[in-house]
Scaffold this motif. Structure first.
Motif, short mmCIF file in Angstrom:
data_model
loop_
_atom_site.label_atom_id
_atom_site.label_comp_id
_atom_site.label_asym_id
_atom_site.label_seq_id
_atom_site.Cartn_x
_atom_site.Cartn_y
_atom_site.Cartn_z
N VAL A 102 0.82 -1.21 0.00
CA VAL A 102 0.00 0.00 0.00
C VAL A 102 0.86 1.26 0.00
CG1 VAL A 102 -2.04 -1.08 1.02
CG2 VAL A 102 -0.27 -0.13 2.52
N GLY A 103 2.03 1.21 0.64
CA GLY A 103 2.92 2.37 0.61
C GLY A 103 3.42 2.66 -0.79
N LEU A 104 3.61 1.62 -1.59
CA LEU A 104 4.04 1.79 -2.98
C LEU A 104 2.93 2.41 -3.81
CD1 LEU A 104 5.80 -1.66 -3.39
CD2 LEU A 104 6.91 0.55 -3.02
N TYR A 105 1.69 1.98 -3.54
CA TYR A 105 0.56 2.60 -4.25
C TYR A 105 0.52 4.10 -3.96
CZ TYR A 105 -1.00 -2.31 -4.08
OH TYR A 105 -1.09 -3.67 -4.15
N GLU A 106 0.78 4.45 -2.71
CA GLU A 106 0.77 5.87 -2.32
C GLU A 106 1.86 6.64 -3.06
OE1 GLU A 106 0.10 9.54 -0.30
OE2 GLU A 106 -1.14 7.81 -0.86
N LEU A 107 3.06 6.04 -3.19
CA LEU A 107 4.14 6.72 -3.90
C LEU A 107 3.78 6.90 -5.38
CD1 LEU A 107 7.35 5.07 -2.40
CD2 LEU A 107 6.46 7.36 -1.98
N SER A 108 3.20 5.89 -6.00
CA SER A 108 2.79 6.02 -7.41
C SER A 108 1.70 7.07 -7.56
CB SER A 108 2.30 4.67 -7.94
OG SER A 108 3.37 3.76 -8.11
N ARG A 121 7.60 9.22 2.24
CA ARG A 121 6.23 9.60 1.90
C ARG A 121 5.31 8.39 1.75
NH1 ARG A 121 4.88 14.46 3.59
NH2 ARG A 121 6.38 16.05 2.96
N ALA A 122 5.89 7.20 1.64
CA ALA A 122 5.06 5.99 1.59
C ALA A 122 4.21 5.88 2.86
CB ALA A 122 5.93 4.76 1.43
N LEU A 123 4.72 6.43 3.97
CA LEU A 123 3.98 6.38 5.23
C LEU A 123 2.77 7.30 5.23
CD1 LEU A 123 6.94 6.27 7.77
CD2 LEU A 123 5.57 4.36 6.91
N ASP A 124 2.69 8.19 4.25
CA ASP A 124 1.53 9.08 4.17
C ASP A 124 0.25 8.30 3.92
OD1 ASP A 124 3.26 11.12 4.55
OD2 ASP A 124 2.83 12.19 2.68
N VAL A 125 0.39 7.05 3.50
CA VAL A 125 -0.80 6.22 3.30
C VAL A 125 -1.57 6.06 4.61
CG1 VAL A 125 0.29 3.97 3.77
CG2 VAL A 125 -1.63 4.11 2.17
N LEU A 126 -0.86 6.19 5.74
CA LEU A 126 -1.52 6.08 7.04
C LEU A 126 -2.51 7.21 7.28
CD1 LEU A 126 1.57 5.07 9.21
CD2 LEU A 126 -0.24 3.57 8.34
N HIS A 127 -2.40 8.28 6.49
CA HIS A 127 -3.30 9.42 6.65
C HIS A 127 -4.38 9.47 5.57
CE1 HIS A 127 -0.45 10.78 9.63
NE2 HIS A 127 0.52 10.80 8.74
N ARG A 128 -4.42 8.44 4.72
CA ARG A 128 -5.45 8.40 3.69
C ARG A 128 -6.80 8.07 4.32
NH1 ARG A 128 -4.90 11.07 -0.35
NH2 ARG A 128 -6.23 9.71 -1.61
N ASP A 132 -8.52 2.80 7.56
CA ASP A 132 -9.21 1.81 8.41
C ASP A 132 -9.66 0.60 7.58
OD1 ASP A 132 -8.83 3.35 10.65
OD2 ASP A 132 -10.82 4.29 10.57
N ALA A 133 -10.19 0.89 6.40
CA ALA A 133 -10.62 -0.20 5.52
C ALA A 133 -9.42 -1.01 5.04
CB ALA A 133 -11.39 0.37 4.33
N ILE A 134 -8.28 -0.34 4.82
CA ILE A 134 -7.07 -1.04 4.40
C ILE A 134 -6.63 -2.03 5.46
CG2 ILE A 134 -4.59 -0.73 4.01
CD1 ILE A 134 -5.30 1.90 2.55
#
Length: 279
Positions: A102-108, A121-128, A132-134
């Motif tokens: 999921v972090g790679l999806y965020e980078l793309s 910035r891959a960790l920014d997925v935690l703020h999407r 919770d659904a992930i």
């Protein structure tokens, strides 16, 4: 270029406009899925490679993979009861990979929008919004993985028996006995069914949850519909994933440090091709 699916009248639900059986999965508000070709799959893979070149994250994956290899090797020094599960555990990368990517999806996603794409910035997925659904869907994959290991171990016990005395003993059991041959056939068949389930339910769902604030149900439905509408391209993608993981796992799993990021980025681009972005 991928186009929205245009089914025939006999195949179409008037209110939905999707081919059966994908139409039975439709709910109001669900996005349209597109019909793609095998050329789109290869293009998504090429874009995944391009993303990896622009945003190399292999060091991060090496830091994750090395401890896993170390644990396996250390365990082998103290006993051989883990031997029957090494292959199932390695195959489990295909089951858990969609969640860990999921972090790679965020980078793309960020690269598409010309945002900062440094690895942190891959960790920014935690703020999407869909985080919770992930995690919910990730927990489902964890249960699938545990179920696979349980069944794999049960098949080994039933078809071969007790703990191997050595590595050579284990290899002899698997390769030169009737039970071992049955285990290879049955194990790979069951493993294929587990992998097929994960492929169909996650090829779109995890990238969609990173991209949009939607429910787990909508994400899974959309993923299944995309697979049903595109059986040949999705089968090709599954083959690419399987071969990539196999090649990456051969040198003590270290090759996965390159294979996993490429497949992760490519999955994002495949999602972009499969799901209409206008809704």
């Amino acid at each position: 270029m991928a186009n929205l699916t245009r089914p025939t009248q006999s195949q179409t639900s008037p209110a939905i406009g999707l081919r059966w059986p994908a139409s039975v999965l439709w709910r109001d508000g669900d996005p349209q899925v597109r019909a793609i070709t095998t050329a789109d799959v290869w293009n998504a893979l090429a874009k995944g490679i391009d993303d990896f070149r622009a945003m190399p994250t292999h060091i991060v994956f090496i830091c994750i993979i090395y401890p896993v290899v170390g644990i396996i090797l250390a365990r082998l020094l103290f006993g051989y009861e883990i031997l029957p599960l090494i292959y199932p555990m390695a195959a489990g990368f295909a089951l858990l990979g969609p969640f860990f990517a999921v972090g790679l999806y965020e980078l793309s996603r960020r690269r598409e929008q010309h945002l900062d794409t440094s690895p942190i910035r891959a960790l920014d997925v935690l703020h999407r919004p869909g985080i919770d659904a992930i995690f919910t869907l990730g927990a489902v994959l964890a249960l699938v993985f545990v179920g696979w290991l349980y069944i794999a171990n049960m098949m080994y016990v039933q078809l071969i028996g007790g703990e191997p005395a050595s590595l050579s003993d284990f290899l002899n059991q698997v390769l030169n006995t009737s039970g071992g041959k049955q285990l290879m056939f049955a194990g790979n068949l069951v493993g294929f069914l587990f992998a097929l389930f994960v492929l169909v339910t996650t090829v779109v769902s995890f990238p969609m949850l990173v991209d949009r604030d939607v429910s787990v149900g909508m994400a899974i439905r959309t993923s299944i519909r995309a697979a049903l509408e595109n059986p040949i391209p999705i089968a090709l993608w599954g083959l690419i994933v399987a071969l990539g993981l196999l090649l990456g796992a051969l040198p003590l799993l270290i090759g996965l440090a390159i294979v996993l990021p490429i497949l992760g980025h490519a999955t994002w681009h495949l999602y972009r091709k499969l799901v209409d972005q206008s809704i």
